[in-house]
Structure formats: structure tokens, C-alpha cells
Design a protein around this motif. Structure first.
Motif, PDB file in Angstrom:
ATOM      1  N   ILE A  10       0.866  -1.175   0.000  1.00 41.75           N
ATOM      2  CA  ILE A  10       0.000   0.000   0.000  1.00 41.75           C
ATOM      3  C   ILE A  10       0.901   1.222   0.000  1.00 41.75           C
ATOM      4  N   PHE A  11       0.394   2.312  -0.560  1.00 46.62           N
ATOM      5  CA  PHE A  11       1.145   3.557  -0.556  1.00 46.62           C
ATOM      6  C   PHE A  11       0.868   4.324   0.721  1.00 46.62           C
ATOM      7  N   VAL A  12       1.917   4.888   1.295  1.00 47.14           N
ATOM      8  CA  VAL A  12       1.826   5.793   2.443  1.00 47.14           C
ATOM      9  C   VAL A  12       2.611   7.053   2.095  1.00 47.14           C
ATOM     10  N   LEU A  13       2.247   8.157   2.697  1.00 46.47           N
ATOM     11  CA  LEU A  13       2.900   9.418   2.354  1.00 46.47           C
ATOM     12  C   LEU A  13       4.108   9.710   3.223  1.00 46.47           C
ATOM     13  N   ASP A  14       4.166   9.098   4.396  1.00 44.90           N
ATOM     14  CA  ASP A  14       5.281   9.297   5.325  1.00 44.90           C
ATOM     15  C   ASP A  14       5.512   7.965   6.037  1.00 44.90           C
ATOM     16  N   GLY A  83      -6.515   0.498  -2.941  1.00 38.67           N
ATOM     17  CA  GLY A  83      -5.859  -0.461  -2.063  1.00 38.67           C
ATOM     18  C   GLY A  83      -6.479  -0.447  -0.678  1.00 38.67           C
ATOM     19  N   TRP A  84      -6.576  -1.626  -0.088  1.00 39.91           N
ATOM     20  CA  TRP A  84      -7.101  -1.705   1.263  1.00 39.91           C
ATOM     21  C   TRP A  84      -6.654  -3.005   1.899  1.00 39.91           C
ATOM     22  N   LEU A  85      -6.773  -3.035   3.209  1.00 40.20           N
ATOM     23  CA  LEU A  85      -6.366  -4.201   3.990  1.00 40.20           C
ATOM     24  C   LEU A  85      -7.563  -4.742   4.750  1.00 40.20           C
ATOM     25  N   ILE A  86      -7.604  -6.046   4.920  1.00 41.98           N
ATOM     26  CA  ILE A  86      -8.598  -6.673   5.788  1.00 41.98           C
ATOM     27  C   ILE A  86      -7.840  -7.553   6.770  1.00 41.98           C
ATOM     28  N   LEU A  87      -8.056  -7.306   8.051  1.00 41.88           N
ATOM     29  CA  LEU A  87      -7.415  -8.057   9.125  1.00 41.88           C
ATOM     30  C   LEU A  87      -8.486  -8.801   9.910  1.00 41.88           C
ATOM     31  N   THR A  88      -8.093  -9.830  10.643  1.00 38.29           N
ATOM     32  CA  THR A  88      -9.042 -10.524  11.505  1.00 38.29           C
ATOM     33  C   THR A  88      -8.614 -10.391  12.956  1.00 38.29           C
ATOM     34  N   THR A  89      -9.590 -10.546  13.834  1.00 39.08           N
ATOM     35  CA  THR A  89      -9.375 -10.471  15.270  1.00 39.08           C
ATOM     36  C   THR A  89     -10.312 -11.467  15.942  1.00 39.08           C
ATOM     37  N   ASP A  90      -9.979 -11.878  17.151  1.00 37.05           N
ATOM     38  CA  ASP A  90     -10.842 -12.793  17.887  1.00 37.05           C
ATOM     39  C   ASP A  90     -12.044 -12.078  18.498  1.00 37.05           C
ATOM     40  N   ASP A  91     -11.921 -10.764  18.718  1.00 38.73           N
ATOM     41  CA  ASP A  91     -13.006  -9.998  19.355  1.00 38.73           C
ATOM     42  C   ASP A  91     -13.062  -8.608  18.722  1.00 38.73           C
ATOM     43  N   CYS A  92     -13.922  -8.452  17.732  1.00 38.47           N
ATOM     44  CA  CYS A  92     -13.996  -7.209  16.968  1.00 38.47           C
ATOM     45  C   CYS A  92     -14.354  -6.017  17.848  1.00 38.47           C
ATOM     46  N   ARG A  93     -15.334  -6.180  18.709  1.00 38.15           N
ATOM     47  CA  ARG A  93     -15.772  -5.054  19.536  1.00 38.15           C
ATOM     48  C   ARG A  93     -14.688  -4.621  20.527  1.00 38.15           C
ATOM     49  N   GLY A 126      -5.345   7.840   4.139  1.00 40.19           N
ATOM     50  CA  GLY A 126      -6.561   7.600   3.371  1.00 40.19           C
ATOM     51  C   GLY A 126      -6.777   6.160   2.955  1.00 40.19           C
ATOM     52  N   ASN A 127      -5.814   5.259   3.233  1.00 42.47           N
ATOM     53  CA  ASN A 127      -6.000   3.850   2.893  1.00 42.47           C
ATOM     54  C   ASN A 127      -7.103   3.253   3.748  1.00 42.47           C
ATOM     55  N   ARG A 128      -7.936   2.443   3.113  1.00 37.19           N
ATOM     56  CA  ARG A 128      -9.046   1.805   3.816  1.00 37.19           C
ATOM     57  C   ARG A 128      -8.596   0.510   4.480  1.00 37.19           C
ATOM     58  N   ILE A 129      -9.041   0.323   5.711  1.00 41.60           N
ATOM     59  CA  ILE A 129      -8.719  -0.876   6.481  1.00 41.60           C
ATOM     60  C   ILE A 129     -10.013  -1.382   7.100  1.00 41.60           C
ATOM     61  N   ARG A 130     -10.196  -2.668   7.055  1.00 46.29           N
ATOM     62  CA  ARG A 130     -11.325  -3.301   7.747  1.00 46.29           C
ATOM     63  C   ARG A 130     -10.738  -4.408   8.608  1.00 46.29           C
ATOM     64  N   PHE A 131     -11.386  -4.663   9.730  1.00 51.18           N
ATOM     65  CA  PHE A 131     -11.036  -5.849  10.491  1.00 51.18           C
ATOM     66  C   PHE A 131     -12.308  -6.457  11.018  1.00 51.18           C
ATOM     67  N   GLY A 132     -12.251  -7.757  11.196  1.00 51.14           N
ATOM     68  CA  GLY A 132     -13.462  -8.447  11.601  1.00 51.14           C
ATOM     69  C   GLY A 132     -13.201  -9.695  12.390  1.00 51.14           C
ATOM     70  N   GLN A 133     -14.281 -10.154  12.957  1.00 51.37           N
ATOM     71  CA  GLN A 133     -14.320 -11.387  13.727  1.00 51.37           C
ATOM     72  C   GLN A 133     -15.268 -12.299  12.967  1.00 51.37           C
ATOM     73  N   LEU A 134     -14.746 -13.370  12.408  1.00 49.48           N
ATOM     74  CA  LEU A 134     -15.560 -14.275  11.608  1.00 49.48           C
ATOM     75  C   LEU A 134     -16.335 -15.228  12.499  1.00 49.48           C
ATOM     76  N   PHE A 135     -17.593 -15.484  12.122  1.00 48.59           N
ATOM     77  CA  PHE A 135     -18.394 -16.465  12.847  1.00 48.59           C
ATOM     78  C   PHE A 135     -17.869 -17.862  12.547  1.00 48.59           C
ATOM     79  N   GLN A 136     -17.945 -18.731  13.516  1.00 52.45           N
ATOM     80  CA  GLN A 136     -17.539 -20.116  13.315  1.00 52.45           C
ATOM     81  C   GLN A 136     -18.592 -20.812  12.471  1.00 52.45           C
ATOM     82  N   GLN A 137     -18.143 -21.532  11.454  1.00 47.19           N
ATOM     83  CA  GLN A 137     -19.046 -22.282  10.604  1.00 47.19           C
ATOM     84  C   GLN A 137     -19.365 -23.618  11.274  1.00 47.19           C
ATOM     85  N   PRO A 138     -20.626 -24.057  11.179  1.00 49.07           N
ATOM     86  CA  PRO A 138     -21.004 -25.338  11.817  1.00 49.07           C
ATOM     87  C   PRO A 138     -20.302 -26.531  11.192  1.00 49.07           C
TER      88      PRO A 138
END
Length: 138
Positions: A10-14, A83-93, A126-138
Motif C-alpha cells: 500500500i502507498f503511504v505518504l510518510d 488499495g485496502w487491507l482486511i485483518l481478523t481479530t478474535d473480538d472485533c468489539r 486515506g487507505n481503507r482498512i477493515r477488520f473483523g471477527q468471523l463467525f464459526q461455521q457449523p
């Protein structure tokens, strides 16, 4: 043929400000910080997992001339580079609350979706980032 994606960019300015944000606030770790002559090669990764690195690249030579670099910097600032990043976490909140307390500005609060809970933010450039906690699939 291929067996892994090892680096994304990703591009960063500094780059120093990028380190403060990605390492100091988001908690990623520095993988490589090297002057390779024509540029500073700066990568970060999720702690303990160097198999996937993010190159924090400053627009400029040798990849592009100065006029093009200025256009790229303007687009990055507008969040329009695509460009953007998606990260995962165990506890989004919980992660959201931790980052909010560190002064991270969010574009979207944690929201429940069919696949889990996620939220959005932008880095200082200005780069977009998302992170989430995925539900466990049955």
C-alpha cells in the motif's frame, strides 16, 4: 504453481508516520526496515506471522517519476487508490474499543454481518482498512 502470497503493498505518504500508526496503534510488528539505496523497504506483519508482509511504500522513484508520484499522493489522500487491507481479530468489539482509546478514527463501527462482525477505518493517508471477527461455521 504458486503456494503463498508473501507480500502486499500500500502507498503511504510518510513512512515514519506509517510506522507510528501500523505498529504503535494497530499493533503490527516491523518485519523489515532497510535502506536499499533507491528506496526504504519497510514491511510490517501481524505479530508472530512473518509469512504475509505489507510493504508501506512511499510513492516516488524508481517506480514512478515525480509528476506521477504527486498524482498518486493526491489519490492516496482522497482514499481513491483502491488499495485496502482486511485483518481478523478474535473480538472485533474489544479491538474496536482498544483502538478507539488510542485515537484511531473509524469510518464504520462494528456491525454484525452474515459472516461475522466487522468495522472500518482509514489510516492517516486515506487507505481503507477493515477488520473483523468471523463467525464459526457449523
Amino acid at each position: 504453481m504458486f503456494n503463498a502470497i508473501t507480500q502486499s503493498q500500500i502507498f503511504v505518504l510518510d513512512q515514519d508516520e506509517a510506522l507510528d500508526f501500523y505498529v504503535g496503534k494497530l499493533g503490527l510488528e516491523i518485519n523489515t526496515d532497510a535502506d536499499i539505496g533507491f528506496m526504504r523497504w519497510l514491511t510490517v506483519n501481524v505479530p508472530g506471522d512473518p509469512s504475509r508482509q505489507i510493504l508501506l511504500e512511499k510513492p516516488g522513484p524508481p517506480a514512478m517519476d515525480e509528476a506521477t508520484a504527486e498524482q498518486v499522493r493526491e489519490l492516496v489522500s482522497k482514499g481513491a487508490m483502491g488499495g485496502w487491507l482486511i485483518l481478523t481479530t478474535d473480538d472485533c468489539r474489544k479491538t474496536y474499543e482498544t483502538l478507539l482509546a488510542k485515537g484511531v478514527e473509524f469510518t464504520e463501527e462494528p456491525t454484525e454481518r452474515p459472516y461475522g462482525i466487522d468495522c472500518g477505518l482509514r489510516d492517516p493517508f486515506g487507505n481503507r482498512i477493515r477488520f473483523g471477527q468471523l463467525f464459526q461455521q457449523p
